[in-house]
Scaffold this active site. Structure first.
Site, PDB file in Angstrom:
ATOM      1  N   ARG A 255      44.885  43.155  35.462  1.00  0.00           N
ATOM      2  CA  ARG A 255      43.729  43.051  36.396  1.00  0.00           C
ATOM      3  C   ARG A 255      42.754  43.540  35.123  1.00  0.00           C
ATOM      4  O   ARG A 255      42.938  44.159  35.019  1.00  0.00           O
ATOM      5  CB  ARG A 255      44.085  43.568  37.555  1.00  0.00           C
ATOM      6  CG  ARG A 255      42.319  43.481  38.287  1.00  0.00           C
ATOM      7  CD  ARG A 255      42.035  44.805  38.965  1.00  0.00           C
ATOM      8  NE  ARG A 255      41.903  45.880  38.599  1.00  0.00           N
ATOM      9  CZ  ARG A 255      42.171  47.235  39.091  1.00  0.00           C
ATOM     10  NH1 ARG A 255      43.079  47.093  40.196  1.00  0.00           N
ATOM     11  NH2 ARG A 255      42.120  48.362  38.598  1.00  0.00           N
ATOM     12  N   HIS A 259      38.478  46.837  40.252  1.00  0.00           N
ATOM     13  CA  HIS A 259      38.671  46.622  41.312  1.00  0.00           C
ATOM     14  C   HIS A 259      37.856  45.727  42.067  1.00  0.00           C
ATOM     15  O   HIS A 259      37.573  45.727  42.678  1.00  0.00           O
ATOM     16  CB  HIS A 259      39.652  47.487  41.329  1.00  0.00           C
ATOM     17  CG  HIS A 259      39.658  47.318  43.240  1.00  0.00           C
ATOM     18  ND1 HIS A 259      40.803  46.535  43.642  1.00  0.00           N
ATOM     19  CD2 HIS A 259      39.053  48.292  44.870  1.00  0.00           C
ATOM     20  CE1 HIS A 259      41.157  46.843  45.322  1.00  0.00           C
ATOM     21  NE2 HIS A 259      40.119  47.455  45.920  1.00  0.00           N
ATOM     22  N   TYR A 268      42.442  54.685  34.287  1.00  0.00           N
ATOM     23  CA  TYR A 268      44.318  54.598  34.906  1.00  0.00           C
ATOM     24  C   TYR A 268      44.397  53.117  34.022  1.00  0.00           C
ATOM     25  O   TYR A 268      46.032  52.869  34.167  1.00  0.00           O
ATOM     26  CB  TYR A 268      44.422  54.287  36.107  1.00  0.00           C
ATOM     27  CG  TYR A 268      43.660  53.274  36.758  1.00  0.00           C
ATOM     28  CD1 TYR A 268      43.470  52.278  37.121  1.00  0.00           C
ATOM     29  CD2 TYR A 268      42.316  53.123  37.456  1.00  0.00           C
ATOM     30  CE1 TYR A 268      42.860  50.860  38.182  1.00  0.00           C
ATOM     31  CE2 TYR A 268      41.048  52.499  37.757  1.00  0.00           C
ATOM     32  CZ  TYR A 268      42.071  51.343  38.336  1.00  0.00           C
ATOM     33  OH  TYR A 268      40.764  49.941  38.709  1.00  0.00           O
TER      34      TYR A 268
END
Length: 356
Positions: A255, A259, A268
């Site tokens: 990714r 998100h 993160y």
């Protein structure tokens, strides 16, 4: 015959790097089909990029970004027939565009407007599913029911790696395997369930390895390679049509966008890995492949991008021209026998909205 490159890390690949890794090819895809794939990729990419801007301007609410997931959606959908059904998660919100759904419809869905509702039978696309994995049993049930009725069609359910940690996924996969349902379980493994890494979700070497427990084959493919995704999905389609049951496809990527628009991945994510992935994102990767083949020119690429922008501009204008919905819609389909208090509640809501 299709020419699939030697699997690296167990991933099927077709597109090379223009250097030491040669390009492969997929049987049955000529210049016309390759350009159709490219147009679909650009359309979905344009929708995603414009929607992020649209959200930043406060014109829609929180938006689930799918940047660099386009190859998974386009490649797999291209392997289906019109009679086959698609069961999307929120990450595949715009996949209906590939079936002729107006951009205004999808935009209206994100705006919370009733114009964003559609009849699934019109496009063979089920409602967008936001709860994680709950639509996978729907897809399996639909596929099994279609087989019982003697219909020559299948279903594909899209979900992320995080969904494989949900009970609904396991129940659906078990049922699909036992009943040999003509369904494709398509996992877009971008290695993050919001901020939870794949290593915290499973001890299995790969998600495709889980397939053996359900009695179905598991295919692992480079999720950034639209041709490899198409080739793997076509194989799964052939199995389903032949009555051989379901297939689990794990399309692997990383990714390279948040998100969603409410997410801060900097706390993160691996920033160096993100930059690497962005440099080799799926739309540009396929564009370079087509140019190496001599199928696509720079002028054609520019024209394709302009056409996609025109679709989005028209869709935004149409969505924003919709009149506000009557709030009574919130109440009308809530109860078979509405309680007496419901009418008073509706009037109270109308009063509040008048005073705003």
């Amino acid at each position: 015959m299709s020419q699939v490159l030697p699997a690296e890390g167990g991933l099927r690949r077709v597109i090379g790097d223009g250097g030491s890794l040669p390009d492969g090819e997929v049987q049955g895809l000529g210049p016309e089909q390759l350009l159709a794939l490219y147009r679909d990729l650009v359309l979905l990419r344009t929708y995603d990029e414009r929607s992020v801007i649209y959200q930043r301007q406060g014109r829609i609410g929180t938006y689930a970004i799918y940047w660099n997931h386009e190859a998974m959606q386009v490649g797999s959908a291209f392997a289906l027939e019109e009679r086959d059904w698609i069961f999307p998660s929120y990450r595949e919100c715009a996949i209906g565009l590939l079936r002729g759904m107006p951009a205004a419809t999808v935009l209206s869905w994100w705006r919370g407007h009733p114009a964003g509702w559609w009849n699934p039978e019109d496009y063979g696309v089920a409602s967008i599913c936001v709860p994680i994995a709950t639509h996978v049993p729907h897809a399996v049930g639909f596929a099994w029911g279609s087989r019982l009725k003697g219909e020559d069609r299948l279903a594909i359910a899209y979900f992320g790696d995080g969904a494989t940690s949900e009970g609904a996924f396991h129940e659906a996969a078990t049922f699909a395997g036992v009943m040999k349902a003509p369904v494709i379980l398509f996992c877009n493994n971008n290695q993050w369930a919001i901020s939870t890494p794949l290593s915290a979700q499973t001890a299995a070497p790969t998600l495709a390895d889980k397939a053996v427990g359900y009695g179905m084959p598991g295919l692992r493919v480079d999720g950034g390679d639209v041709l490899a995704v198409y080739e793997a999905t076509r194989e799964a389609v052939e199995r389903a049509r032949a009555g051989e049951g379901p297939t689990l496809i794990e399309a692997v990527t990383y990714r390279s966008a948040p998100h969603g628009t409410a997410d801060d991945p900097s706390v993160y994510i691996d920033e160096e890995r993100v930059e690497e992935e962005r440099e080799n994102e799926c739309v540009g990767r396929f564009e370079r492949y087509l140019m190496r083949l001599g199928v696509l020119t720079a002028a054609q690429a520019e024209e394709t991008r302009n056409d996609a922008l025109a679709v989005m501009r028209e869709g935004i204008a149409e969505a924003e021209a919709e009149l506000p919905a009557d709030v009574s819609l919130v109440f009308e389909h809530a109860y078979a026998d509405p309680p007496a208090s419901l009418a008073a509640d509706l009037e109270e809501l109308r009063r509040i909205l008048r005073d705003v």
